[in-house]
Design a protein around this motif. Structure first.
Motif, mmCIF file in Angstrom:
data_model
loop_
_atom_site.group_PDB
_atom_site.id
_atom_site.type_symbol
_atom_site.label_atom_id
_atom_site.label_comp_id
_atom_site.label_asym_id
_atom_site.label_seq_id
_atom_site.Cartn_x
_atom_site.Cartn_y
_atom_site.Cartn_z
ATOM 1 N N PRO A 261 0.872 -1.189 0.060
ATOM 2 C CA PRO A 261 0.001 0.137 0.028
ATOM 3 C C PRO A 261 0.750 1.132 -0.054
ATOM 4 O O PRO A 261 1.806 1.508 0.630
ATOM 5 C CB PRO A 261 -0.916 -0.263 1.289
ATOM 6 N N ARG A 262 0.217 2.095 -0.855
ATOM 7 C CA ARG A 262 0.980 3.683 -1.072
ATOM 8 C C ARG A 262 -0.156 4.479 -1.246
ATOM 9 O O ARG A 262 -1.001 4.017 -1.858
ATOM 10 C CB ARG A 262 2.137 3.621 -1.868
ATOM 11 N N TYR A 263 0.318 5.937 -0.918
ATOM 12 C CA TYR A 263 -0.862 6.874 -1.158
ATOM 13 C C TYR A 263 -0.232 7.939 -2.091
ATOM 14 O O TYR A 263 0.978 8.413 -2.011
ATOM 15 C CB TYR A 263 -1.303 7.490 0.359
ATOM 16 N N ALA A 264 -1.137 8.220 -2.739
ATOM 17 C CA ALA A 264 -0.729 9.224 -3.891
ATOM 18 C C ALA A 264 -0.860 10.775 -3.053
ATOM 19 O O ALA A 264 -1.701 11.096 -2.625
ATOM 20 C CB ALA A 264 -1.687 9.445 -5.083
ATOM 21 N N MET A 265 0.229 11.283 -3.097
ATOM 22 C CA MET A 265 0.343 12.633 -2.367
ATOM 23 C C MET A 265 0.128 13.821 -3.166
ATOM 24 O O MET A 265 0.300 15.055 -3.020
ATOM 25 C CB MET A 265 1.932 12.547 -1.741
ATOM 26 N N ALA A 266 -0.215 13.460 -4.493
ATOM 27 C CA ALA A 266 -0.479 14.353 -5.601
ATOM 28 C C ALA A 266 -0.995 13.638 -6.776
ATOM 29 O O ALA A 266 -0.900 12.302 -6.819
ATOM 30 C CB ALA A 266 0.867 15.238 -6.204
ATOM 31 N N ASP A 267 -1.694 14.500 -7.656
ATOM 32 C CA ASP A 267 -2.257 13.728 -8.843
ATOM 33 C C ASP A 267 -1.340 13.016 -9.664
ATOM 34 O O ASP A 267 -0.215 13.623 -9.968
ATOM 35 C CB ASP A 267 -2.898 14.612 -9.899
ATOM 36 N N ILE A 268 -1.426 11.561 -10.104
ATOM 37 C CA ILE A 268 -0.371 11.032 -10.921
ATOM 38 C C ILE A 268 -0.959 10.384 -12.166
ATOM 39 O O ILE A 268 -2.264 9.824 -11.774
ATOM 40 C CB ILE A 268 0.096 9.826 -10.186
ATOM 41 N N ASP A 269 -0.523 10.592 -13.376
ATOM 42 C CA ASP A 269 -1.097 9.993 -14.730
ATOM 43 C C ASP A 269 -0.143 8.866 -15.003
ATOM 44 O O ASP A 269 1.118 9.195 -15.217
ATOM 45 C CB ASP A 269 -1.300 10.804 -15.478
ATOM 46 N N ILE A 270 -0.663 7.695 -15.315
ATOM 47 C CA ILE A 270 0.159 6.684 -15.548
ATOM 48 C C ILE A 270 -0.566 5.586 -16.384
ATOM 49 O O ILE A 270 -1.797 5.282 -16.144
ATOM 50 C CB ILE A 270 0.740 5.833 -14.695
ATOM 51 N N ASP A 271 -0.397 5.530 -17.831
ATOM 52 C CA ASP A 271 -0.816 4.699 -18.809
ATOM 53 C C ASP A 271 -2.179 5.073 -19.036
ATOM 54 O O ASP A 271 -3.112 4.118 -19.025
ATOM 55 C CB ASP A 271 -0.458 3.228 -18.252
ATOM 56 N N GLY A 272 -2.346 6.241 -19.000
ATOM 57 C CA GLY A 272 -3.964 6.584 -19.250
ATOM 58 C C GLY A 272 -4.922 6.389 -18.436
ATOM 59 O O GLY A 272 -6.024 7.146 -18.177
ATOM 60 N N VAL A 273 -4.265 6.198 -17.149
ATOM 61 C CA VAL A 273 -5.068 6.352 -15.663
ATOM 62 C C VAL A 273 -4.747 7.407 -14.923
ATOM 63 O O VAL A 273 -3.678 7.726 -14.677
ATOM 64 C CB VAL A 273 -4.824 4.749 -15.067
ATOM 65 N N HIS A 274 -5.729 8.062 -14.298
ATOM 66 C CA HIS A 274 -5.537 9.400 -13.672
ATOM 67 C C HIS A 274 -5.789 8.779 -12.038
ATOM 68 O O HIS A 274 -6.998 8.670 -11.721
ATOM 69 C CB HIS A 274 -6.605 10.386 -13.946
ATOM 70 N N GLN A 276 -5.892 10.244 -8.479
ATOM 71 C CA GLN A 276 -6.230 11.357 -7.573
ATOM 72 C C GLN A 276 -5.303 11.498 -6.412
ATOM 73 O O GLN A 276 -5.102 10.286 -5.687
ATOM 74 C CB GLN A 276 -7.520 11.651 -7.302
ATOM 75 N N SER A 277 -4.938 12.768 -5.719
ATOM 76 C CA SER A 277 -4.014 12.962 -4.683
ATOM 77 C C SER A 277 -4.966 12.441 -3.623
ATOM 78 O O SER A 277 -6.327 12.483 -3.653
ATOM 79 C CB SER A 277 -3.877 14.350 -4.567
ATOM 80 N N GLY A 278 -4.586 11.617 -2.724
ATOM 81 C CA GLY A 278 -5.216 10.843 -1.580
ATOM 82 C C GLY A 278 -5.530 9.487 -1.801
ATOM 83 O O GLY A 278 -6.060 8.770 -0.928
ATOM 84 N N ASP A 279 -5.796 9.139 -3.217
ATOM 85 C CA ASP A 279 -6.036 7.793 -3.452
ATOM 86 C C ASP A 279 -5.000 6.811 -3.002
ATOM 87 O O ASP A 279 -3.952 6.746 -2.980
ATOM 88 C CB ASP A 279 -6.408 7.496 -5.125
ATOM 89 N N LEU A 280 -5.603 5.662 -2.619
ATOM 90 C CA LEU A 280 -4.743 4.502 -2.088
ATOM 91 C C LEU A 280 -4.316 3.537 -3.384
ATOM 92 O O LEU A 280 -5.134 3.261 -4.180
ATOM 93 C CB LEU A 280 -5.523 3.458 -1.194
ATOM 94 N N VAL A 281 -2.994 3.139 -3.560
ATOM 95 C CA VAL A 281 -2.533 2.491 -4.790
ATOM 96 C C VAL A 281 -1.671 1.286 -4.110
ATOM 97 O O VAL A 281 -0.732 1.443 -3.171
ATOM 98 C CB VAL A 281 -1.362 3.381 -5.349
ATOM 99 N N LEU A 282 -2.175 0.126 -4.697
ATOM 100 C CA LEU A 282 -1.709 -1.044 -3.971
ATOM 101 C C LEU A 282 -0.427 -1.395 -5.318
ATOM 102 O O LEU A 282 -1.018 -1.851 -6.403
ATOM 103 C CB LEU A 282 -2.635 -2.202 -3.929
ATOM 104 N N LEU A 283 0.823 -1.494 -4.855
ATOM 105 C CA LEU A 283 1.535 -2.051 -5.865
ATOM 106 C C LEU A 283 1.906 -3.607 -5.646
ATOM 107 O O LEU A 283 2.464 -4.024 -4.780
ATOM 108 C CB LEU A 283 3.308 -1.270 -5.509
ATOM 109 N N GLY A 284 1.578 -4.175 -6.883
ATOM 110 C CA GLY A 284 1.571 -5.783 -6.686
ATOM 111 C C GLY A 284 2.740 -6.286 -6.953
ATOM 112 O O GLY A 284 3.143 -6.797 -8.234
ATOM 113 N N ILE A 285 3.635 -6.162 -5.977
ATOM 114 C CA ILE A 285 5.208 -6.648 -6.163
ATOM 115 C C ILE A 285 5.262 -8.070 -6.672
ATOM 116 O O ILE A 285 6.076 -8.519 -7.499
ATOM 117 C CB ILE A 285 6.133 -6.466 -4.969
ATOM 118 N N GLU A 286 4.434 -8.995 -5.994
ATOM 119 C CA GLU A 286 4.579 -10.426 -6.328
ATOM 120 C C GLU A 286 4.179 -10.726 -7.916
ATOM 121 O O GLU A 286 4.704 -11.653 -8.721
ATOM 122 C CB GLU A 286 3.636 -11.137 -5.484
#
Length: 373
Positions: A261-274, A276-286
């Motif tokens: 788990p990580r949190y967006a501390m600002a708006d981030i655009d990646i591969d056409g996906v927006h 938003q700041s404050g959203d929870l992002v799960l990085l699937g390392i496995e």
């Protein structure tokens, strides 16, 4: 689709990222971190004191805190200093294996070696009394409990109090250890911060490595050709260790809809996906470590010429304890293949008990048999 919306174990919504290239990019993005401006109302990952909720802070505060932490810890955990520690780790591993072989077979490798080795090493490094290991073991396990928030918070509080008292003792009786050096480097008024940082080091410095050592024994047991290969050529052990780090546990109970788990501390655009700041992002390392574009035939357990796994992260937040973990892992598996003709599980993988209630996973016991050289 390598980025999608999923529910978290706590019931909130998050972005799950599973593509290797996307995760590698996000790991290096300083706009993604552990902080949130409104943590009480942030999406929850799990109901646990560890990774359950974000800490209070902005992007700037997070990055300043992280830079300070790296500056304080980097000298103690540098690759050069960890190499200097290698003979001591080897001595500890040999001693634990001596104790193991003095037991009747089958013996519990998890209890005799996997748990004790990382604990002994991190206690020596930090300056934590080893005789307190069973006490902070209970607190560590309580902290990472997934199904009992009250137990998790109490474990977190107990470990923090313990480390706070230890910091005060170190101020009066300094030693040749990391906590003493943190006290000397941070200056007055930083005792609480040092206690929190030390508690995190104690937890991370043994829990995850215990699980990886157990995983390596399981993987080599169910892939005896690889055991034979590294026995014949121990110089390939570092490559085998990297594959153990990359590979999923044979008894993994984790859903593929989960990640770090990580949190967006600002708006981030990646591969056409927006995002938003404050959203929870799960990085699937496995999932990234099984990305076929980077790891051909990812289900195979085989040392690879190129193994750029993301188990330790990437970029400015690359795990500061990675050199220590690699030394511990290479030394324990070197000791195994140079002392035993055969070594492996005494039961089938299906008979092992997963620690499904624990954040770091792993097994409760690991019965093994061996034949000495």
């Amino acid at each position: 689709m390598t980025i999608k919306r999923v529910p978290t174990p706590a019931g909130d919504q998050a972005w799950l990222v599973t593509g290797y290239d996307q995760i590698r990019t996000l790991l290096a993005d300083r706009r993604l971190g552990r902080s949130h401006v409104d943590p009480d109302n942030a999406p929850r990952f799990i109901d646990s004191a560890v990774l359950g909720r974000p800490r209070q802070g902005t992007e700037q505060e997070e990055n300043e805190r992280h830079t300070w932490m790296r500056r304080m810890l980097a000298p103690s955990f540098s690759a050069r200093n960890m190499e200097k520690l290698r003979p001591r780790v080897r001595q500890i591993a040999d001693g634990l294996l001596d104790e193991l072989t003095g037991q009747p077979q089958p013996a519990d490798f998890h209890e005799a070696v996997s748990f004790k080795l990382p604990v002994l090493v991190i206690c020596e490094l930090l300056g934590v009394p080893y005789e307190d290991r069973e006490t902070f073991r209970r607190w560590s396990e309580a902290m990472s409990t997934l199904n009992d928030p009250e137990k998790s918070q109490q474990g977190f509080a107990n470990l923090g109090t313990y480390m706070g008292e230890l910091v005060e003792r170190k101020k009066k009786e300094p030693g040749d250890d990391v906590i003493t050096r943190l006290i000397e480097g941070a200056g007055p008024g930083q005792e609480e911060v040092i206690a929190q940082l030390s508690a995190g080091l104690l937890f991370a410095g043994h829990e995850t490595t215990v699980a990886v050592i157990d995983r390596g024994v399981m993987l080599l047991s169910i892939n005896p050709d690889q055991w034979d290969a590294i026995r014949e050529n121990p110089r390939t052990i570092p490559d085998a260790v990297e594959e153990i780090l990359r590979h999923r546990s044979p008894i993994s109970t984790r859903s593929d809809d989960i990640g770090m788990p990580r949190y967006a501390m600002a708006d981030i655009d990646i591969d056409g996906v927006h995002i938003q700041s404050g959203d929870l992002v799960l990085l699937g390392i496995e999932q990234a470590n099984r990305d076929e574009t980077r790891f051909p035939e990812p289900a195979l357990f085989v040392p690879r010429d190129s193994n750029p796994h993301l188990t330790f992260g990437h970029g400015p937040r690359f795990c500061i304890g990675a050199p220590l973990a690699r030394v511990e892992l290479t030394e324990v598996f070197t000791a195994l293949v140079t002392r035993f003709a055969t070594f492996g599980l005494a039961v089938g993988v299906a008979q092992l008990t997963p620690r499904a209630e624990q954040l770091v996973g792993g097994v409760a016991h690991l019965p093994v048999r061996w034949t000495a050289l």
